[in-house]
Scaffold this active site. Structure first.
Site, PDB file in Angstrom:
ATOM      1  N   ASP A  95     -67.103 -85.084 138.360  1.00  0.00           N
ATOM      2  CA  ASP A  95     -67.509 -85.226 139.757  1.00  0.00           C
ATOM      3  C   ASP A  95     -67.712 -83.839 140.384  1.00  0.00           C
ATOM      4  O   ASP A  95     -66.946 -82.904 140.117  1.00  0.00           O
ATOM      5  CB  ASP A  95     -66.378 -85.970 140.493  1.00  0.00           C
ATOM      6  N   GLU A 107     -62.282 -77.984 120.405  1.00  0.00           N
ATOM      7  CA  GLU A 107     -61.002 -77.962 119.694  1.00  0.00           C
ATOM      8  C   GLU A 107     -60.680 -79.367 119.163  1.00  0.00           C
ATOM      9  O   GLU A 107     -60.271 -79.523 118.005  1.00  0.00           O
ATOM     10  CB  GLU A 107     -59.916 -77.483 120.678  1.00  0.00           C
TER      11      GLU A 107
HETATM   12  C1  NOJ Z   1     -69.714 -87.937 143.968  1.00  0.00           C
HETATM   13  C2  NOJ Z   1     -69.387 -89.359 143.699  1.00  0.00           C
HETATM   14  O1  NOJ Z   1     -70.434 -89.938 142.952  1.00  0.00           O
HETATM   15  C3  NOJ Z   1     -69.205 -90.026 145.027  1.00  0.00           C
HETATM   16  O2  NOJ Z   1     -69.072 -91.413 144.904  1.00  0.00           O
HETATM   17  C4  NOJ Z   1     -67.997 -89.416 145.690  1.00  0.00           C
HETATM   18  O3  NOJ Z   1     -67.843 -89.988 146.981  1.00  0.00           O
HETATM   19  C5  NOJ Z   1     -68.161 -87.909 145.834  1.00  0.00           C
HETATM   20  N1  NOJ Z   1     -68.598 -87.290 144.622  1.00  0.00           N
HETATM   21  C6  NOJ Z   1     -66.854 -87.254 146.241  1.00  0.00           C
HETATM   22  O4  NOJ Z   1     -65.947 -87.301 145.180  1.00  0.00           O
END
Ligand code: NOJ
Length: 589
Positions: free
Chosen positions: A245, A295
């Site tokens: 993310d 690794e």
């Molecule tokens: C991207 C994710 O796809 C989304 O759903 C989320 O709200 C934001 N990042 C924050 O983590």
């Protein structure tokens, strides 16, 4: 199979051929030069939004046991693996993207034992399992943040986050002018322990999303060390990799200076603040994570995958993230945000193949995910990605036909692809959810329904004629956590499986052909001359894909052996809003 067989491929249409296919024009090669077979290079991964997939406990919320139950369905569909949206313990302010404990499973979704069973079952079926990891921020209920609040200014606990004194006479103004992605300032003020005031009069902390998602300070080595441990925790449980993310976040400019254009940051709600995103230091993190994956591979020979959500402005900026010693892949969002327009699609595909494939990685195509209006709805009206102005209901118009054509296009492109749950059912966006059921923090922080994400997260319809459509079961079953409209019946999986003309069968046949034909997956792409509304290319030694972005039919490319089409193709024609694959006859090359 929807395509009309055209015998030897001769056209029944007497109109002059629009010269499809013809000599190559632009010819970016998707061939990376790396011939080693790595499963992820052309894998098709199914994104499971766990909360909305299948509920086995009757609480109206999907769970890991539901994902396990659905694995044979996914195997039958023909995908190579699954990406699980975050299922860690979380107060769910952003549906799991606010993690309170990175080493456990939220009881609402199951437990670690259930997770282990899921991984084992998936592997038995030959499916990979990717976990969503959220390193940019955690939950305000994470023990680190609780300690930071308790321990006060200057404490080691605060140095794990971005705490700063405010500006103004009494520190009443935020430390800088940054805006949060989900609306409002990117800073919140805390009430210090022992303060006599009831109001928050203490330091401020940075959160690029919601106040419940404090950003971690990656300049503190303890953060990197802990995440390495978290990666090992899940790799030791057998996962095949991670979807990362906010992979262009993590580091902020060390001085935290004002953004040059806070209005743009607010308006676009995208990663445009050059001081908050895409800082050079982030690349060392990906080099370290890649080395850790290697690794594990060195130990057992199994490839592990790091696929990043890299929101940067240009494909060439994105390319820096997938250099050979960094992330294996990064979602190519420029296709997902492209308007239904032949020139736009040609441009973004060319840029991807030039900039991304040139790194040695493969392009990771995506048309839908849990943050975007679904293609069936998006392509019907093209309002710019939001839900305002889109008619409520099952949709119609050209949306479904274009979404089917886009699917065939995506599956024909060189590289990997991600399919978001419900995409294989042709699910439209649910745009008329009542205000009181909306859970997306974007709605609650901005008061606007524009860009909200609940409509693509409505629980899947599996069977039957009325909600819950088999999503949740049991005599005391609660209602699905978001209401399903009556017209979801038309898209239920039982109907889709029974109807050979459904989206489901199109995806399945496309995926089967990807497996069986060496021209698909990784390899070369050569553009073909085509009429202005048509995008056409040849893969490998002769698989042709053509998409008619217009509304009028064109003469079908011929001769050739028809393989698959997204809609009815009367012999010799490629109708508007339709894509087709065929095997090019040698004499016509
Ligand atoms: C991207 C994710 O796809 C989304 O759903 C989320 O709200 C934001 N990042 C924050 O983590």
């Amino acid at each position: 199979m929807l395509i009309a067989t055209a015998g030897n491929g001769s056209s029944a249409d007497s109109t002059p051929s629009p010269s499809l296919p013809g000599p190559a024009s632009a010819a970016p090669s998707a061939d990376s030069g790396d011939t080693a077979r790595h499963w992820w290079r052309d894998a098709v991964i199914y994104q499971v939004y766990v909360r909305s997939f299948l509920d086995t406990t009757g609480d109206g919320i999907g769970d890991l046991a539901g994902v396990r139950t659905g694995l044979p369905y996914l195997k039958k569909l023909g995908v190579d693996g699954i990406w699980l949206s975050p299922c860690y313990p979380s107060p769910q302010h952003d549906h799991g993207y606010d993690v309170a404990d990175y080493r456990d499973v939220d009881p609402v979704y199951g437990d670690l034992a259930e997770f282990d069973r899921l991984v084992a079952d998936a592997h038995r079926l030959g499916l990979k399992v990717l976990l969503d990891i959220v390193p940019n921020h955690c939950s305000s209920e994470h023990p680190w943040f609780r300690a930071a609040l308790a321990d006060g200014p200057g404490s080691p606990a605060r140095s794990l986050f971005h705490f700063a004194d405010g500006r103004g006479v009494d520190g009443e103004l935020p430390p800088n002018n940054w805006r949060a992605m989900f609306g409002g300032p990117a800073w919140s003020r805390v009430k210090e322990a022992g303060s006599a005031s009831e109001a928050p009069t203490g330091q401020w902390y940075l959160h690029m999303f919601t106040p419940e998602q404090p950003d971690l300070n990656w300049r503190n080595p303890a953060v990197a060390a802990d995440f390495e441990d978290v990666l090992r925790f899940w790799l030791d449980r057998g996962v095949d990799g991670f979807r990362i993310d906010v992979a262009a976040g993590l580091f902020k400019h060390p001085e935290l200076p004002d953004s040059p254009d806070p209005a743009a940051d607010e308006r676009t709600r995208d990663s445009v603040n050059p001081l908050a995103w895409n800082q050079p230091e982030v690349h060392q993190v990906w080099r370290d994570w890649r080395a850790l994956c290697e690794e594990y591979t060195a130990r057992d020979g199994r490839d592990r995958l790091l696929v990043g959500e890299v929101s940067v402005r240009t494909p060439s900026e994105q390319a820096a993230y997938v250099r050979p010693d960094e992330l294996h892949q990064a979602f190519f969002f420029h296709l997902l945000t492209a308007r239904w327009d032949v020139d736009t699609f040609r441009r973004v595909i060319t840029e991807a193949l030039t900039d991304i494939a040139g790194t040695g990685s493969t392009v990771t195509w995506v048309l839908n995910n849990h943050d975007q209006v679904r293609t069936v709805t998006r392509y019907a009206t093209e309002p710019g990605g939001g839900v305002e102005g889109i008619a409520a209901g099952p949709g119609g118009g050209l949306g479904p036909a274009r979404a089917r054509a886009a699917a065939l296009l995506m599956l024909a492109l060189p590289g990997a692809a991600y399919v978001y749950q419900g995409e294989e059912l042709g699910l439209p966006e649910v745009v008329d959810l009542p205000d009181e059921v909306l859970t997306d923090p974007i709605y609650h922080r901005t008061g606007s329904r524009q860009h909200i994400r609940d409509g693509c997260r409505v629980p899947l319809p599996w069977s039957g004629h009325a909600s819950p459509f088999g999503f949740t079961s049991g005599t005391d079953a609660a209602r699905p956590w978001l209401p399903q409209p009556a017209w979801f019946a038309e898209h239920a999986t039982d109907r889709a499986l029974a109807d050979t003309r459904s989206f489901w069968h199109l995806y399945r046949e496309g995926l089967q052909l990807r497996r069986s034909l060496p021209q698909l997956g990784e390899g070369t792409l050569r553009w073909l001359d085509s009429p202005s509304q048509v995008l056409a290319f040849v893969r490998g030694d002769g698989l042709v894909c053509a998409v008619n972005f217009g509304t009028e039919p064109v003469s079908a490319p011929a001769p050739g052996l028809p393989l698959l089409a997204s809609g009815d193709c009367p012999a010799g024609t490629l109708p508007g809003s339709t894509a087709a694959w065929w095997m090019h006859a040698p004499e016509a090359q």
